[in-house]
Motif scaffolding. Structure first.
Motif, short mmCIF file in Angstrom:
data_model
loop_
_atom_site.label_atom_id
_atom_site.label_comp_id
_atom_site.label_asym_id
_atom_site.label_seq_id
_atom_site.Cartn_x
_atom_site.Cartn_y
_atom_site.Cartn_z
N ALA A 48 38.95 -4.42 34.96
CA ALA A 48 39.81 -5.49 34.45
C ALA A 48 39.95 -5.42 32.94
CB ALA A 48 39.25 -6.85 34.88
N PHE A 49 38.87 -5.07 32.25
CA PHE A 49 38.92 -4.92 30.79
C PHE A 49 39.83 -3.77 30.39
CE2 PHE A 49 37.09 -3.35 26.76
CZ PHE A 49 37.23 -4.49 26.00
N ILE A 319 43.02 -4.80 41.85
CA ILE A 319 41.72 -4.22 41.46
C ILE A 319 40.58 -5.02 42.06
CG2 ILE A 319 40.19 -3.88 39.49
CD1 ILE A 319 42.63 -3.10 37.86
N ILE A 320 40.62 -6.35 41.90
CA ILE A 320 39.51 -7.19 42.40
C ILE A 320 39.42 -7.14 43.93
CG2 ILE A 320 38.66 -9.56 42.50
CD1 ILE A 320 39.93 -10.02 39.77
N GLY A 321 40.56 -7.32 44.59
CA GLY A 321 40.54 -7.30 46.06
C GLY A 321 40.18 -5.94 46.61
N GLY A 322 40.68 -4.87 45.98
CA GLY A 322 40.38 -3.53 46.47
C GLY A 322 38.92 -3.18 46.33
N ILE A 323 38.31 -3.51 45.20
CA ILE A 323 36.89 -3.21 45.01
C ILE A 323 36.04 -4.05 45.95
CG2 ILE A 323 34.99 -3.38 43.36
CD1 ILE A 323 36.92 -2.67 41.17
N PHE A 324 36.41 -5.32 46.14
CA PHE A 324 35.63 -6.20 47.02
C PHE A 324 35.65 -5.67 48.46
CE2 PHE A 324 34.96 -9.98 49.62
CZ PHE A 324 33.83 -10.52 49.02
#
Length: 372
Positions: A48-49, A319-324
């Motif tokens: 995210a950064f 990004i967040i949903g894919g990694i989770f």
């Protein structure tokens, strides 16, 4: 009646809940799950950064269209140093229609042709940038982004006396018609003539001829500090007094729109040629510096663009949903393999049935099932 209708609506919405809540008593936490969660959260934060820096970055978009502006004037910005005294040379423009353009905007300043160490270092840096621009074309986008509006920085004044200054710096700007033309610097001051123009070269001795020159800046259109033109930093040295330098320039109108500047400027390509003037050997011509330019009919629109906010949010959610999801699947798969390899994976309990001895059957004893 309204309360019943509202209650039914709430019940219906509750049944459509896609995120059912699991009681905490049914949830089991493990060390491996916590480790994977920590890794997943760290990876989410790092990506995210980095995505935020991608969102802040911009890129240049190039569009091409026909240049319909044929009535405006073309501005030529000149800063050239010639290794001759100012009283011996003259600069002017003759366009395709045989119209001589007045060079009132050009200034003649006596200077020393040799550069100071600081100026030589800057020229070498400029030549290095020019060399990299021929190889890495994407560096031009960096120059476009760095462009700003304002006056260019002034060059340092020479501390030498006017008697020791044997060169002439011709700098300034002139406005010409948007047709092909010839900007030239040659021997003698230009004078008007019914059939064109002429230079008073007969009054200058051939021993003073020296058209070694340095082009500190040559551009077309509005001056934009930060933009490096193709001929900036070019230096030509000759020992032959009768020498002709020719530059064949193709000008491309350019509209530049960035977050710092919006201007109408011009890019150009150039082909160089030089030769010694020797009438006995058949090399005819006039000694001097000749820049023959032509204007392209196509115009380039360069626009700096930025990633929209909605696109940044969509990529961030991805990004967040894919990694989770990915870490959850990997954790379950690894746990499955570990249980399978360590023989702790059980698909049911099977216990073998053992028959009692025959004498016990005859005595009517009760059957007891035992497992050993």
């Amino acid at each position: 009646m309204r309360r019943l209708t509202k209650k039914k609506a709430l019940i219906l919405v509750k049944e459509l809940d896609a995120f059912p809540k699991v009681p905490e008593s049914y949830v089991e936490t493990t060390t491996s799950g916590g480790t994977v969660s920590l890794i997943a959260f760290t990876l989410m934060a790092v990506l995210a950064f980095l995505e935020f820096f991608v969102y802040r970055n911009t890129w240049m978009r190039y569009e091409y269209e026909v240049d319909k502006d044929f009535s405006s004037k073309l501005r030529i910005n000149v800063d050239i140093t010639v290794a001759m005294r100012c009283q011996y040379i003259g600069a002017d423009v003759l366009d395709l229609a045989e119209t001589m353009v007045a060079s009132d905007g050009l200034k003649y300043q006596p200077v020393n042709f040799e550069l100071s160490p600081e100026q030589r270092l800057w020229q070498m840096t400029l030549l290095h940038i020019q060399e990299r621009l021929r190889v890495e074309h994407s560096l031009q986008d960096v120059l476009f982004k760095a462009a700003i509006k304002g006056a260019p920085p002034a060059l340092p004044q020479s501390e030498d006396t006017s008697a020791s200054l044997s060169a002439c710096r011709i700098h300034g700007h002139i406005y010409v018609n948007k047709v092909a033309g010839n900007f030239h610097i040659t021997v003698g001051k230009s004078i008007p003539h019914p059939r064109g123009h002429a230079h008073l070269a007969a009054l200058v001795s051939h021993d003073t001829y020296n058209f070694s020159h340095r082009i500190d800046h040559l551009s077309f259109g509005e001056v934009i500090p930060g933009i490096i033109s193709l001929l900036d930093g070019t230096e030509k040295i000759t020992a032959d007094p009768n020498h002709m330098f020719q530059y064949f320039i193709t000008i491309v109108p350019t509209k530049l729109n960035t977050y710092k500047v919006s201007a109408d400027t011009h890019q150009y390509s150039v082909t160089e040629q030089e030769r010694a003037i020797n009438h006995a050997a058949g090399s005819h011509g006039v000694s001097g510096i000749f820049m023959k330019y032509d204007i392209n009919s196509l115009m380039v629109k360069v626009t700096e663009q930025h990633m929209p906010l909605w696109q940044f949010l969509v990529r961030l959610c991805g990004i967040i949903g894919g990694i989770f999801s990915t870490t959850g699947m990997l954790h379950g798969m690894v746990g499955f393999l570990v249980d399978l390899i360590c023989c702790r994976f059980q698909m049911g309990i099977y216990k073998r049935y053992k028959e009692p001895p025959l004498n016990r059957r005859e005595n009517g004893e009760s059957l007891i099932h035992t497992d050993k």
